[in-house]
Design an enzyme around this catalytic site. Structure first.
Site, mmCIF file in Angstrom:
data_model
loop_
_atom_site.group_PDB
_atom_site.id
_atom_site.type_symbol
_atom_site.label_atom_id
_atom_site.label_comp_id
_atom_site.label_asym_id
_atom_site.label_seq_id
_atom_site.Cartn_x
_atom_site.Cartn_y
_atom_site.Cartn_z
ATOM 1 N N ASP A 1 -0.110 -21.042 -9.801
ATOM 2 C CA ASP A 1 0.633 -20.038 -9.042
ATOM 3 C C ASP A 1 2.059 -19.796 -9.681
ATOM 4 O O ASP A 1 2.863 -19.098 -9.576
ATOM 5 C CB ASP A 1 0.537 -20.070 -7.501
ATOM 6 C CG ASP A 1 1.541 -21.102 -7.168
ATOM 7 O OD1 ASP A 1 1.109 -22.324 -7.780
ATOM 8 O OD2 ASP A 1 2.163 -21.052 -5.995
ATOM 9 N N CYS B 1 0.812 -1.039 0.062
ATOM 10 C CA CYS B 1 0.009 -0.189 -0.196
ATOM 11 C C CYS B 1 0.921 1.190 -0.088
ATOM 12 O O CYS B 1 1.901 1.177 -0.119
ATOM 13 C CB CYS B 1 -0.865 0.020 1.161
ATOM 14 S SG CYS B 1 0.059 0.318 2.662
ATOM 15 N N ASP C 1 -4.073 -26.051 -10.101
ATOM 16 C CA ASP C 1 -2.814 -26.570 -9.617
ATOM 17 C C ASP C 1 -2.752 -26.840 -8.215
ATOM 18 O O ASP C 1 -3.946 -26.311 -7.609
ATOM 19 C CB ASP C 1 -1.536 -25.439 -10.164
ATOM 20 C CG ASP C 1 -0.130 -25.791 -9.350
ATOM 21 O OD1 ASP C 1 0.315 -26.761 -9.681
ATOM 22 O OD2 ASP C 1 0.013 -24.837 -8.530
ATOM 23 N N ASP D 1 3.582 -23.419 -13.790
ATOM 24 C CA ASP D 1 2.217 -23.403 -14.282
ATOM 25 C C ASP D 1 2.040 -22.112 -15.347
ATOM 26 O O ASP D 1 1.188 -22.224 -16.318
ATOM 27 C CB ASP D 1 1.323 -22.793 -13.177
ATOM 28 C CG ASP D 1 1.044 -23.701 -11.840
ATOM 29 O OD1 ASP D 1 1.106 -25.021 -12.495
ATOM 30 O OD2 ASP D 1 0.918 -23.403 -10.725
ATOM 31 N N CYS E 1 3.483 1.735 2.581
ATOM 32 C CA CYS E 1 4.758 1.010 2.254
ATOM 33 C C CYS E 1 5.675 1.738 1.569
ATOM 34 O O CYS E 1 7.010 2.053 1.874
ATOM 35 C CB CYS E 1 4.743 -0.406 1.518
ATOM 36 S SG CYS E 1 4.049 -1.738 2.278
#
Lengths: 71, 813
Positions: B690, B101, B506, B694, B104
């Site tokens: 992920d 955000c 997955d 993949d 940060c």
């Protein structure tokens, strides 16, 4: 009603001024970070001063900070 | 929730942990030593306002894991990754983890700018890229990198040929187009309003002429400048001999613009400058939103940055030296320690250990490697230490090969938007042809009415509503989905989603959490056993160690020792403890310890038999996994589980979730082949994944859905990205997709009905141009309002509190 013949061209002048200012801002990366500058105004001046003085005592006295580095 | 939550990361403080940091005169509870270290650092730097600014909770920082970044100061590394804008300046782009955000970015920028020699520090919240300009003589890069790591944002080097500049230029260009069209629209609308009011109150011909001229003066340059993306794309499509969606758009813009110019200069009648610029503005707004979403979902160029380490320990005649990965060459020997990532493909020449390849293959358990075995870049050494002779670096590695496979799969991807494009192309051709026919017919019959009638036809047939129908609906759906945690990188996917017949999931990292967790504790005093085990695991870099971290209460550990492939031992509370493989612990402590044969079990013991404890470790099901599988099956979608993991693990998860079609041990190529096979049978396949393994499958599937937590490269292939740790927003996504399509259909039907019924009326001269303009605006408005219905929220958004709390809720036991 004749005044519009003056006022409307004037508004065009203002429009081109606005476009120019906007292009300048884009060129100078003013739109790259739209989130963090909003937080800067919420910060207490005291915190900033305190942080700066403590860091400068530790560092070599370089005083360029991100708070004010926009040319 | 009655339990205390950590002031820093918001997760519940485990019982027995009493850590705190004094902030603003109050002792704030902390859940682990990692959080305590970061909170202390933030507070002592005078940046405590971070806690007021943030609107999302951070990841829990790794305790005491601030790595060293010494190789980053080597000239070879800086020359490769950084530019030198001045004599004593270096400019570099770093990719940071855990950026969530604005707070940060605020924290990082302010923290870094306090270091001497740092001239510029700018962090982009969207993609976590930090642009840093600094003086290496004043503060070396390694110090800045270590500081970022301590703050909880581990940095990575970005590849130098990155598209950061290109992205930024594209964003700047689009911003200029958008703003010019917005300003132009406001001006031209105000002139148009004056004209409309004048039409009722009476306006002399001269003033009206003046307004027309001034509208033209503004609209023509605005439309020519800001419409460039559409003209360029239309031109490109025409040169490739097919009518893309931008062809009718560009044609409508240019025809409306130039007919209005002709009328202004030579004829009389209505002009449509206001419609042109408004149309342009809304089109650009849609394009801009899509561009931002696409750039944020990550880009290919940083994909490798997070998967590979930035430095390696090269073995030379005089011991080891730390070098940048860019300096490695085939034939070099590197030392890869416990918990480190292999920097390049090679063969083990010395040492033994277990290697975790889950990121590359989906295999969830580490496998043993001995001298002579091959290891791959990007895999993690978990237990043990290896000396590897490098055989392939950079482009030649297996991981680069996977990325190559990916770009190939991407080219093969079925084009969903093609059909819609062709329909729009036919429509615009019909309109142009019939306008010409009508114009010629009226020219023979009554030449004075040619221009008003041709124009009325063009305006009535203006595919405004038709062009707006799909993008406005997609924009509204995109916005409301984003609020619920699904980012849309490719809006066409929303439209295509209801056609999906198969979903391939997955396992590792998608249906299960990427990290291991303790699912069972068998001990006389479970709390104490957990605390001791956690203290012991501080000495270990094994992935399982992270499962214990929440139970660490900071009790002192003396004389810790880690034995590769076996476990750790140390003295705690005046006693010697062993933690690790059950047979090893049994041998060292001198007791018989029994563990179940299935699953992963580790044992803890001291010489006291009453102290024996065993822990069942497993990767836990992700929250929402059950709901996702159940929801998909309810919707009549066939669910497939395709994993690179071993059959036992895959079968267990499939049984838990009730998935019928589960396949194990699949390589990226196998998965891609499976998807292609299903597609050949006429199925429409969506893939949820992920990992790096993949990515090619995601690229080959009809619709690709990735998890934001996963590998960056998977995200770049995704049409949709789930941002949270929860899978439930995906259920909502599939439930909502038919509604999106329904609204799009309604919009298109309405727009077509209007256009088709009004066109003949205009052709026979029954529609005066002003009525045509009102009709066009009204039809567009109806379409826009209909689309807004999709923006309404149906399910409450997930709050930060529920996100943090669910973390410790027991999943699959």
């Amino acid at each position: 009603m004749n005044i519009i013949y003056l006022l409307i061209p004037l508004s065009l002048l203002l429009l081109s001024l606005a476009v120019w200012a906007f292009f300048w801002a884009v060129r100078n990366n003013q739109f790259d970070d739209l989130e963090t500058p909003a937080l800067d105004v919420l910060e207490d001046e005291d915190d900033v001063r305190k942080r700066r003085s403590s860091r400068q005592a530790a560092g070599s006295g370089e005083n360029s900070t991100a708070d004010e580095d926009r040319e | 929730m009655s339990e205390t939550s950590c002031f820093h990361c918001g997760e519940p403080v485990p019982p027995g942990v009493e850590l705190s940091v004094e902030i603003d005169g109050e002792a704030r509870p902390m859940c682990c030593s990692g959080c305590r270290a970061v909170a202390t650092l933030i507070h002592e730097s005078g940046l405590g306002r971070y806690y007021d600014f943030r609107d999302r909770l951070p990841e829990r920082p790794e305790a005491d894991r601030a790595g060293d970044y010494l190789a980053w100061d080597r000239d070879a590394v800086l020359d490769y990754h950084a530019t030198a804008p001045g004599a004593d300046r270096r400019s570099i782009v770093l990719v940071l983890e855990n950026v969530h955000c604005a707070a940060c970015a605020w924290l990082v920028n302010h923290y870094l700018s306090g270091f001497p020699g740092v001239a510029e520090s700018r962090l982009d919240v969207g993609d976590g890229r930090l642009r840093l300009t600094f003086d290496p003589a004043a503060t070396p890069l390694s110090q800045l990198a270590a500081a970022l790591d301590r703050l909880g944002y581990p940095p990575h080097l970005d590849t130098p040929d990155s598209g950061v500049e290109r992205d930024r230029n594209e964003r700047h260009r689009m911003l200029r187009y958008l703003m010019v069209s917005a300003l132009g629209m406001m001006q031209v609308m105000s002139y148009a309003l004056a004209k409309y009011i004048g039409a009722f109150q009476g306006m002399d011909a001269q003033t009206e002429e003046f307004f027309r001229l001034i509208s033209m003066l503004v609209a023509v340059p605005v439309a020519l400048y800001a419409g460039q993306p559409f003209y360029r794309s239309a031109l490109r499509h025409l040169m490739q001999r097919h009518l893309g969606i931008d062809v009718p758009v560009a044609a409508a813009l240019l025809i409306a613009l130039f007919s209005s110019v002709l009328i202004t200069l030579f004829g009389e009648g209505e002009v449509y400058f206001d419609s042109v610029v408004m149309f342009l503005f809304f089109l650009l707004l849609g394009r801009f939103a899509v561009m931002v979403a696409r750039q944020r979902s990550g880009a290919v160029h940083s994909a490798l940055a997070r998967a590979l380490p930035d430095q390696a320990r090269r073995v030379t005649d005089r011991g080891t030296e730390t070098v940048g990965v860019v300096e490695l060459a085939a034939g070099d020997r590197v030392l890869v320690g416990d918990g480190e990532v292999v920097p390049a493909d090679g063969r083990v020449v010395e040492g033994r250990g277990r290697v975790d390849e889950s990121l590359l293959s989906g295999e969830s358990e580490p496998r043993g490697r001995v001298p002579g075995d091959a290891v791959l870049a990007g895999s993690l050494v978990a237990g043990g230490s290896l000396t590897v002779r490098i055989e392939a670096v950079g482009q030649a590695t297996v991981i680069s090969g996977i990325i190559e496979l990916l770009s190939e799969a991407r080219r093969r991807r079925p084009r969903l938007a093609l059909l819609a494009d062709r329909a729009a192309g036919i429509f615009i051709a019909v309109i142009l042809a019939s306008s010409v026919v009508a114009g010629v017919a009226w020219g023979l019959h009554d030449p004075s009415r040619v221009i008003p009638i041709t124009l009325a036809m063009l305006v009535v047939a203006c595919p405004c509503a038709l062009a707006l129908g799909t993008p406005t609906a997609l924009a509204a759906a995109t916005r409301s989905l984003a609020e619920q945690g699904v980012l849309t990188a490719n809006p066409d996917a929303l439209e295509a989603l209801p056609d999906i017949t198969h979903v391939m999931l997955d396992k590792t990292g998608t249906l299960t959490e990427p990290r291991m967790a303790i699912v069972d504790v068998r001990a006389a005093q479970p709390d104490r056993a957990l605390a001791v085990a956690a203290a012991l695991e501080r000495a270990s870099a094994h992935p399982i160690a992270s499962a214990f971290r929440t139970h660490d209460d900071g009790r002192p550990v003396i004389d810790a020792d880690s034995v590769a492939g076996a476990g750790v031992s140390a003295e705690i509370d005046g006693r010697r403890w062993w933690l690790g493989r059950a047979d090893w612990v049994a041998g060292m402590a001198g007791h018989a310890i029994e563990v179940p044969a299935e699953g992963i079990w580790i044992a803890l013991a001291s010489h006291d038999p009453a102290s024996i404890a065993t822990f069942g470790i497993d990767s836990r099901l992700r929250r929402g996994a059950r709901e996702l599988v159940a929801g998909l099956e309810q919707a009549g979608i066939e669910v497939h589980l395709a994993s690179g993991d071993r059959a036992v693990n895959v079968r267990r998860i499939a049984e838990q979730l009730g998935i019928e079609h589960a396949e194990a041990g699949m390589s990226p190529q196998d998965k891609l082949a499976r998807v292609a096979e299903l597609q050949a049978q006429g199925a429409r396949v969506a893939m949820v994944g992920d990992g790096i393994n993949d990515a090619p499958v995601l690229a080959g599937a009809d619709i690709a859905i990735a998890l934001a937590e996963g590998a960056a490269i998977a995200r770049t292939q995704a049409d949709l990205v789930a941002t949270g740790r929860d899978l439930r927003p995906l259920v909502d996504l599939f439930r909502r997709a038919p509604k999106v399509r329904r609204v799009i259909r309604q919009n298109l039907t309405w727009a077509l009905t209007y256009n088709i019924s009004a066109l003949p009326l205009a052709a026979v001269g029954l529609v005066p141009p002003w009525a045509a303009a009102i009709g066009m605006s009204a039809s567009s408005l109806a379409v826009v309002l209909n689309a807004q219905r999709l923006g309404r929220r149906t399910v409450p958004a997930r709050g930060a509190a529920s996100m943090a709390a669910g973390e410790t809720a027991p999943g699959a036991a």
